[in-house]
Write a protein that holds these residues in place. Structure first.
Motif, mmCIF file in Angstrom:
data_model
loop_
_atom_site.group_PDB
_atom_site.id
_atom_site.type_symbol
_atom_site.label_atom_id
_atom_site.label_comp_id
_atom_site.label_asym_id
_atom_site.label_seq_id
_atom_site.Cartn_x
_atom_site.Cartn_y
_atom_site.Cartn_z
ATOM 1 N N VAL A 155 -84.120 -7.975 -22.195
ATOM 2 C CA VAL A 155 -82.693 -8.256 -22.064
ATOM 3 C C VAL A 155 -82.286 -9.105 -23.263
ATOM 4 N N ARG A 156 -81.275 -8.634 -23.967
ATOM 5 C CA ARG A 156 -80.767 -9.357 -25.141
ATOM 6 C C ARG A 156 -79.432 -9.999 -24.792
ATOM 7 N N LEU A 157 -79.367 -11.295 -25.070
ATOM 8 C CA LEU A 157 -78.159 -12.087 -24.862
ATOM 9 C C LEU A 157 -77.710 -12.616 -26.212
ATOM 10 N N PRO A 158 -76.410 -12.705 -26.448
ATOM 11 C CA PRO A 158 -75.937 -13.208 -27.746
ATOM 12 C C PRO A 158 -76.491 -14.601 -28.054
ATOM 13 N N ASP A 159 -76.915 -14.778 -29.287
ATOM 14 C CA ASP A 159 -77.367 -16.079 -29.793
ATOM 15 C C ASP A 159 -78.539 -16.674 -29.017
ATOM 16 N N GLN A 160 -79.380 -15.813 -28.448
ATOM 17 C CA GLN A 160 -80.569 -16.280 -27.736
ATOM 18 C C GLN A 160 -81.738 -15.359 -28.068
ATOM 19 N N ALA A 161 -82.920 -15.882 -27.863
ATOM 20 C CA ALA A 161 -84.109 -15.039 -28.000
ATOM 21 C C ALA A 161 -84.104 -14.013 -26.871
ATOM 22 N N PRO A 162 -84.651 -12.820 -27.110
ATOM 23 C CA PRO A 162 -84.705 -11.818 -26.040
ATOM 24 C C PRO A 162 -85.496 -12.338 -24.836
ATOM 25 N N VAL A 163 -85.061 -11.932 -23.660
ATOM 26 C CA VAL A 163 -85.756 -12.269 -22.418
ATOM 27 C C VAL A 163 -86.531 -11.028 -21.998
ATOM 28 N N VAL A 164 -87.833 -11.159 -21.832
ATOM 29 C CA VAL A 164 -88.659 -10.036 -21.410
ATOM 30 C C VAL A 164 -89.082 -10.282 -19.965
ATOM 31 N N LEU A 165 -88.681 -9.352 -19.096
ATOM 32 C CA LEU A 165 -88.971 -9.479 -17.672
ATOM 33 C C LEU A 165 -89.986 -8.416 -17.269
ATOM 34 N N SER A 166 -91.032 -8.846 -16.608
ATOM 35 C CA SER A 166 -92.056 -7.905 -16.147
ATOM 36 C C SER A 166 -91.574 -7.201 -14.887
ATOM 37 N N MET A 167 -92.201 -6.100 -14.579
ATOM 38 C CA MET A 167 -91.882 -5.379 -13.344
ATOM 39 C C MET A 167 -92.091 -6.307 -12.151
ATOM 40 N N HIS A 204 -71.751 9.957 -15.992
ATOM 41 C CA HIS A 204 -73.081 10.533 -16.206
ATOM 42 C C HIS A 204 -73.670 10.037 -17.525
ATOM 43 N N THR A 205 -72.837 9.930 -18.565
ATOM 44 C CA THR A 205 -73.353 9.478 -19.865
ATOM 45 C C THR A 205 -73.798 8.025 -19.847
ATOM 46 N N GLN A 206 -73.331 7.269 -18.854
ATOM 47 C CA GLN A 206 -73.720 5.863 -18.746
ATOM 48 C C GLN A 206 -75.064 5.681 -18.031
ATOM 49 N N MET A 207 -75.498 6.682 -17.295
ATOM 50 C CA MET A 207 -76.708 6.557 -16.470
ATOM 51 C C MET A 207 -77.946 6.812 -17.319
ATOM 52 N N VAL A 208 -78.390 5.766 -17.972
ATOM 53 C CA VAL A 208 -79.500 5.844 -18.926
ATOM 54 C C VAL A 208 -80.824 5.777 -18.177
ATOM 55 N N TRP A 209 -81.662 6.789 -18.403
ATOM 56 C CA TRP A 209 -83.014 6.749 -17.840
ATOM 57 C C TRP A 209 -84.001 6.417 -18.939
ATOM 58 N N GLN A 210 -85.225 6.193 -18.565
ATOM 59 C CA GLN A 210 -86.271 5.706 -19.474
ATOM 60 C C GLN A 210 -85.772 4.453 -20.194
ATOM 61 N N LEU A 211 -85.143 3.600 -19.424
ATOM 62 C CA LEU A 211 -84.526 2.378 -19.936
ATOM 63 C C LEU A 211 -85.592 1.407 -20.433
ATOM 64 N N LYS A 212 -85.353 0.856 -21.617
ATOM 65 C CA LYS A 212 -86.296 -0.129 -22.171
ATOM 66 C C LYS A 212 -85.623 -1.467 -22.450
ATOM 67 N N GLU A 213 -84.286 -1.434 -22.627
ATOM 68 C CA GLU A 213 -83.611 -2.647 -23.068
ATOM 69 C C GLU A 213 -82.168 -2.692 -22.548
ATOM 70 N N ILE A 214 -81.734 -3.914 -22.259
ATOM 71 C CA ILE A 214 -80.358 -4.167 -21.845
ATOM 72 C C ILE A 214 -79.794 -5.197 -22.800
ATOM 73 N N SER A 215 -78.584 -4.937 -23.295
ATOM 74 C CA SER A 215 -77.926 -5.865 -24.213
ATOM 75 C C SER A 215 -76.597 -6.310 -23.607
ATOM 76 N N ILE A 216 -76.432 -7.606 -23.474
ATOM 77 C CA ILE A 216 -75.251 -8.172 -22.825
ATOM 78 C C ILE A 216 -74.268 -8.664 -23.896
ATOM 79 N N LYS A 217 -73.021 -8.292 -23.721
ATOM 80 C CA LYS A 217 -71.955 -8.710 -24.641
ATOM 81 C C LYS A 217 -71.007 -9.634 -23.886
#
Length: 156
Positions: free
Chosen positions: A23-35, A141-154
């Motif tokens: 998960v990417r947040l503005p002006d922060q290091a990425p947050v990696v969350l395990s399953m 439908h175009t918003q429903m992303v599968w094989q998701l690896k990353e989320i970016s918050i604006k």
């Protein structure tokens, strides 16, 4: 022997990281969350819906967490939109209004089974099209992303 051990550890770490979500947040290091973190620290949500993809027109049970719960967990404020990026770098952006209105989830299981990459996993951002038929359109439908690896918050 050291080479075998190193190769084994590399294989295990590569396999394990396939089930992490960045998960990417503005002006922060990425947050990696395990399953494990996602399953144990966020409320579990399930719904049954049909999708326009695949060979099976029957409804399936999707289990995961809502984006609103993830945003709350990360203590975000003034979110404008969230982008979802797949393993193949396909991406789509969803407004905070749609996240609140339709409460889509990031699913990690389908019909009680973990989703494999070959089955649109390990994560799939998906709307409940049965409860909210207005999301069963090409725009959503175009918003429903599968094989998701990353989320970016604006932010706003």
């Amino acid at each position: 022997m050291k080479r075998i051990l190193a190769a084994s550890l590399l294989f295990i770490s590569t396999f394990a990281s396939a089930y992490d979500l960045t998960v990417r947040l503005p002006d922060q290091a990425p947050v990696v969350l395990s399953m494990h973190q996602l399953k144990s620290e966020l409320p579990v949500v399930s719904f049954t819906t049909s999708t326009p993809w695949g060979n099976n027109p029957d409804a399936a049970v999707f289990t995961g967490f809502t984006m609103i719960d993830l945003l709350s967990y990360l203590k975000t404020k003034d979110v404008a939109s969230v982008s979802f990026i797949a393993l193949n770098d396909y991406s789509s952006t969803t407004s905070i209004d749609d996240l609140k209105r339709y409460t889509p989830i990031v699913a990690y299981a389908i019909n009680g089974e973990p989703m494999r990459v070959r089955d649109k996993g390990p994560f799939w951002f998906i709307y409940d099209m049965s409860t909210f038929p207005q999301t069963d359109t090409p725009e959503y439908h175009t918003q429903m992303v599968w094989q998701l690896k990353e989320i970016s918050i604006k932010y706003k």
